[in-house]
Design a protein around this motif. Structure first.
Motif, PDB file in Angstrom:
ATOM      1  N   ILE A 181       0.844  -1.194   0.000  1.00 31.00           N
ATOM      2  CA  ILE A 181       0.000   0.000   0.000  1.00 31.00           C
ATOM      3  C   ILE A 181       0.883   1.249   0.000  1.00 31.00           C
ATOM      4  N   ASP A 182       0.278   2.341  -0.366  1.00 29.57           N
ATOM      5  CA  ASP A 182       1.003   3.614  -0.440  1.00 29.57           C
ATOM      6  C   ASP A 182       0.225   4.665   0.347  1.00 29.57           C
ATOM      7  N   ILE A 195      -8.567   4.428   4.669  1.00 30.14           N
ATOM      8  CA  ILE A 195      -8.677   3.332   3.706  1.00 30.14           C
ATOM      9  C   ILE A 195      -7.367   3.264   2.932  1.00 30.14           C
ATOM     10  N   PRO A 196      -6.720   2.095   2.894  1.00 35.53           N
ATOM     11  CA  PRO A 196      -5.401   1.997   2.242  1.00 35.53           C
ATOM     12  C   PRO A 196      -5.463   2.322   0.752  1.00 35.53           C
ATOM     13  N   LYS A 197      -4.358   2.867   0.264  1.00 36.63           N
ATOM     14  CA  LYS A 197      -4.195   3.130  -1.166  1.00 36.63           C
ATOM     15  C   LYS A 197      -3.269   2.065  -1.742  1.00 36.63           C
ATOM     16  N   HIS A 215      -7.231  -7.401  -2.379  1.00 32.29           N
ATOM     17  CA  HIS A 215      -8.413  -7.233  -3.223  1.00 32.29           C
ATOM     18  C   HIS A 215      -9.672  -7.690  -2.482  1.00 32.29           C
ATOM     19  N   SER A 216      -9.576  -8.825  -1.783  1.00 31.56           N
ATOM     20  CA  SER A 216     -10.719  -9.340  -1.015  1.00 31.56           C
ATOM     21  C   SER A 216     -11.121  -8.379   0.092  1.00 31.56           C
ATOM     22  N   LYS A 217     -10.127  -7.792   0.746  1.00 31.75           N
ATOM     23  CA  LYS A 217     -10.415  -6.837   1.821  1.00 31.75           C
ATOM     24  C   LYS A 217     -11.119  -5.599   1.266  1.00 31.75           C
ATOM     25  N   PHE A 221     -13.161   5.836  -4.161  1.00 29.29           N
ATOM     26  CA  PHE A 221     -11.751   5.574  -3.879  1.00 29.29           C
ATOM     27  C   PHE A 221     -11.494   4.072  -3.772  1.00 29.29           C
ATOM     28  N   THR A 222     -12.355   3.371  -3.047  1.00 26.06           N
ATOM     29  CA  THR A 222     -12.188   1.924  -2.847  1.00 26.06           C
ATOM     30  C   THR A 222     -12.279   1.178  -4.167  1.00 26.06           C
ATOM     31  N   ARG A 223     -13.204   1.562  -5.014  1.00 25.24           N
ATOM     32  CA  ARG A 223     -13.347   0.889  -6.313  1.00 25.24           C
ATOM     33  C   ARG A 223     -12.108   1.114  -7.181  1.00 25.24           C
TER      34      ARG A 223
END
Length: 209
Positions: free
Chosen positions: A29-30, A37-39, A70-72, A178-180
């Protein structure tokens, strides 16, 4: 979010096998957005990224790590979708309550009563006259709790709830988008690592011939 170590643990389960890289969440993640929410980290150079681990991360390990992430993200997407639907449903209800309280306040100022119909059963309604002179209204606060407020207090409470609900809806809509995007980045990374592995195997097979 917990460390992503399931693939590493599976590969390292046999003590006789060579050690494998251990990939944590922080490796893929970045940073995060404003609501943590992780990037997803996009892999620009797969060779370099794989070699940044000691020992170098295998394609299976990289794909497993991003598949776990991806599942998370899919779980987060589902939660945000449900939260957005709840906010979209609650805001019109709050607006309707605000309109009603303002109507009662107007009737009080005019020295008049309000005529309404209330639900007795599923399809049975009764007509009622509401005395607005006292300026008192009862509001449902949830969890079977109802409290008495003056019109002014009720209006203040409802407008505050409306502002918060609208801000929450704006935030959850932004988080959902963002999540998508993070889901797409995960899928792209998985595809690129898979293709990278195929090219390596083909090159190795051609070299051995």
């Amino acid at each position: 979010m917990a460390e992503i170590t399931s693939i590493a643990a599976a590969e390292a389960s046999n003590d006789n096998e060579a050690p494998v890289a251990n990939i944590s969440l922080q490796n893929i993640i970045d940073g995060t957005n404003e609501r943590s929410i992780p990037k997803t980290k996009f892999i620009e150079d797969i060779d370099m990224f794989s070699g940044s681990f000691d020992p170098p991360a295998s394609p299976e390990l990289l794909i497993g790590a991003y598949s776990d992430l991806h599942s998370k993200f899919k779980q987060i997407e589902q939660q945000l979708t449900e939260k957005k639907a709840h906010r979209e449903k609650s805001i019109p209800e709050i607006e309707k309550s605000i309109k009603l309280v303002r109507h009662l306040m107007q009737k009080k100022e005019e020295g008049d009563s309000a005529i309404t119909r209330y639900n007795l059963a599923d399809i049975v309604y009764a007509k009622a006259e509401v005395d607005c002179s006292q300026g008192i209204v009862n509001l449902w606060l949830g969890a079977d709790v109802m409290l008495e407020y003056t019109y002014e207090e009720a209006l203040e409470l409802l407008t505050t709830k409306e502002s918060k609900a609208k801000q929450d809806l704006e935030d959850v809509t932004e988080d959902l988008s963002f999540t998508r995007n993070q889901i797409i980045t995960c899928e792209v990374n998985i595809s690129r690592v898979y293709n990278w592995d195929v090219r390596r195997k083909r090159a190795s097979a051609a070299g051995s011939n």
